[in-house]
Write a protein that holds these residues in place. Structure first.
Motif, mmCIF file in Angstrom:
data_model
loop_
_atom_site.group_PDB
_atom_site.id
_atom_site.type_symbol
_atom_site.label_atom_id
_atom_site.label_comp_id
_atom_site.label_asym_id
_atom_site.label_seq_id
_atom_site.Cartn_x
_atom_site.Cartn_y
_atom_site.Cartn_z
ATOM 1 N N ASP A 251 0.830 -1.210 0.000
ATOM 2 C CA ASP A 251 0.000 0.000 0.000
ATOM 3 C C ASP A 251 0.865 1.261 0.000
ATOM 4 O O ASP A 251 0.548 2.245 -0.676
ATOM 5 C CB ASP A 251 -0.926 0.002 1.219
ATOM 6 N N THR A 254 2.211 1.827 -3.453
ATOM 7 C CA THR A 254 1.115 2.256 -4.315
ATOM 8 C C THR A 254 0.769 3.712 -4.037
ATOM 9 O O THR A 254 0.576 4.520 -4.965
ATOM 10 C CB THR A 254 -0.125 1.372 -4.094
ATOM 11 N N ILE A 286 -6.240 1.639 0.677
ATOM 12 C CA ILE A 286 -5.486 2.321 -0.383
ATOM 13 C C ILE A 286 -5.864 3.798 -0.437
ATOM 14 O O ILE A 286 -5.004 4.673 -0.632
ATOM 15 C CB ILE A 286 -5.729 1.648 -1.739
ATOM 16 N N GLN A 346 -9.924 3.714 -6.243
ATOM 17 C CA GLN A 346 -9.346 2.510 -5.631
ATOM 18 C C GLN A 346 -10.480 1.637 -5.115
ATOM 19 O O GLN A 346 -10.750 1.562 -3.924
ATOM 20 C CB GLN A 346 -8.350 2.844 -4.525
#
Length: 461
Positions: A251, A254, A286, A346
């Motif tokens: 995460d 990302t 996220i 997301q």
């Protein structure tokens, strides 16, 4: 026996040397400690055996205490019995003991100092008893340690550098491996993907295994996925550390990519027509890390949010408190999109989540929900109308949003404007005025290598 032979070798006080070395011949003093007497030439052995991982019997300890530490036999026998009874059953255990602990075990203060010094001289932990280098075991970092030590802000600079090198062909990134765990009476359902990469010149490389969509875990009170990072030494090829990150590091990397995309592709806060508003579609883990990354890149934005599962109210309250930015939960996704300059999506990716009629002409969509061939967040008419930027085109064409547009013919490979790394390194410009931009983030092995290096640099020491 092997250990007694090693202890006898230690009695010669060996360290590697190509020439004889002058040391003092021992003379036993009344207190049991060897004193320095006349000189003698003794040739040191080429390597000292390492006893750090071996337990010693009382007899073996006696031998070490007499031969190497120079204690009188009766003193060595007394100390050996005490030390073994108290759990100090190897010289290395003695080396790690506090002086006060040894003294409490009835080891005289002067002797305690001498024992610790002699034990510390046994040799490094990376040398085996036969003198060959020993491969140290990898360090294991648990989830709580990782979460308390790493932030998305730690990762942005390193991940951006990895994107730059990726665009320059200086990162080895294989295509992800996917494993589907079908639902049976004994397992699943769930998915797993394995990614990795090496950034040229880096001290480490990384392999990451992440599991997702184990939704039955919710009934068990467990998260729906997990994961581990294995960080490897790029010099020796041996494992440095295993990080039980349960997708936290995934995460973070990302989110770092999302912050980098905002930096290069979002309409500037002071640009004409900008309201400096960032929207979030989907409000899970996220989305939270994307919000933190946005804060690191653009501290004063206003946040809007909407989630199909109704979690946007909690998300808005939590992020407002954590980041000190105003977050507003919107009644519909359309309302949120029409008021946002930048939109992070997301969602699980089972269905598209935005429509072209909801978007500002200068909107930037940063989508991260599609990372498998069955997922799609962005309609293909939005993709084809945009300046399309991928994190890695060979990957987004297989598992990202681009895959759907290629499949229905609304886009061709030549319609891809750039990879994110080409914009980061200045090969191509990012935003140019008021234009619709889509940045397709599927997650690359370059990011995994980067966050693995960050984690090892911060925690490995």
């Amino acid at each position: 026996m092997a250990l007694r032979q090693a202890l006898n070798a230690l009695s010669r006080r060996g360290l590697s040397s190509s020439a004889p070395t002058l040391i003092r011949a021992p003379a036993t003093a009344a207190n049991g400690i060897v004193s320095l007497g006349t000189s003698s030439l003794v040739e040191r052995p080429t390597r000292v055996p390492c006893l750090s991982r071996r337990q010693a019997s009382p007899e073996e300890l006696v031998s070490w205490l007499e031969k190497d530490c120079g204690l009188r036999p009766e003193v060595a026998a007394e100390y050996s019995q005490i030390l073994v009874q108290e759990g100090y059953d190897s010289p290395r255990a003695i080396a790690g003991a506090a002086l006060s602990d040894l003294e409490r075990k009835r080891v005289r203060p002067g002797h305690a100092v001498a024992l610790r010094e002699k034990a510390a001289d046994l040799g490094p932990d990376d040398v085996a008893e036969d003198g060959a280098p020993r491969i140290p075991p990898p360090k294991l970092f648990d989830y709580d340690t990782i979460v308390s030590s790493l932030t998305v802000a730690d990762a942005i600079e390193t991940v951006e550098d990895a994107f730059c090198k990726l665009a320059e062909g200086k990162v080895d990134v294989p295509m992800p491996m996917h494993i589907t765990i079908d639902e049976t009476a004994d397992a699943g359902p769930g998915d797993c993907h394995i990614k990795g990469g090496y950034v040229s010149g880096a001290a480490t490389w990384t392999v990451k295994l992440a599991s997702v969509s184990f939704y039955k875990n919710l009934e068990r009170g467990l998260p729906p996925g997990g994961g581990v990072f294995v960080v490897m030494n790029a010099v020796t090829g041996q494992p440095c550390g295993i990080f039980q990150e349960n997708r936290f590091m995934t995460d973070l990397r990302t989110g770092a990519a999302g912050g980098i995309a905002l930096k290069h592709l979002g309409l500037a806060p002071d640009a004409l027509g900008s309201t400096n508003t960032i929207g979030f579609v989907g409000c899970g883990a996220i989305a939270r890390v994307m919000a933190r990354a946005a804060k690191a890149v653009r501290p004063d934005f206003k946040g809007l949010c909407w989630a199909p599962d109704g979690s946007h109210e909690t998300f808005a309250a939590d992020m407002s408190k954590e980041l000190g930015c105003e977050f507003t939960a919107m009644p519909t996704c359309a309302d949120m999109c029409s008021s946002s300059d930048v939109i992070y999506t997301q969602t699980p990716g089972g269905t598209t989540c935005v429509e072209s009629g909801w978007l500002k002409p200068h909107a930037t969509i940063i989508c991260s929900g599609s990372d498998q061939p069955t997922k799609q967040e962005i309609p293909t008419d939005v993709l084809s109308a945009s300046k399309y930027v991928s994190d890695l085109t060979k990957q987004t064409s297989k598992v990202g949003e681009l895959r759907s547009a290629l499949a229905d013919g609304t886009m061709k490979m030549e319609d891809v404007y750039a990879e994110l790394g080409e914009i980061c390194n200045g090969s191509k410009p990012g935003r140019e005025g008021k234009e619709l931009i889509v940045c397709d983030l599927t997650g690359t092995g370059a990011q995994d290598a980067a966050i693995g290096q960050v984690a090892w640099d911060k925690l490995g020491a």
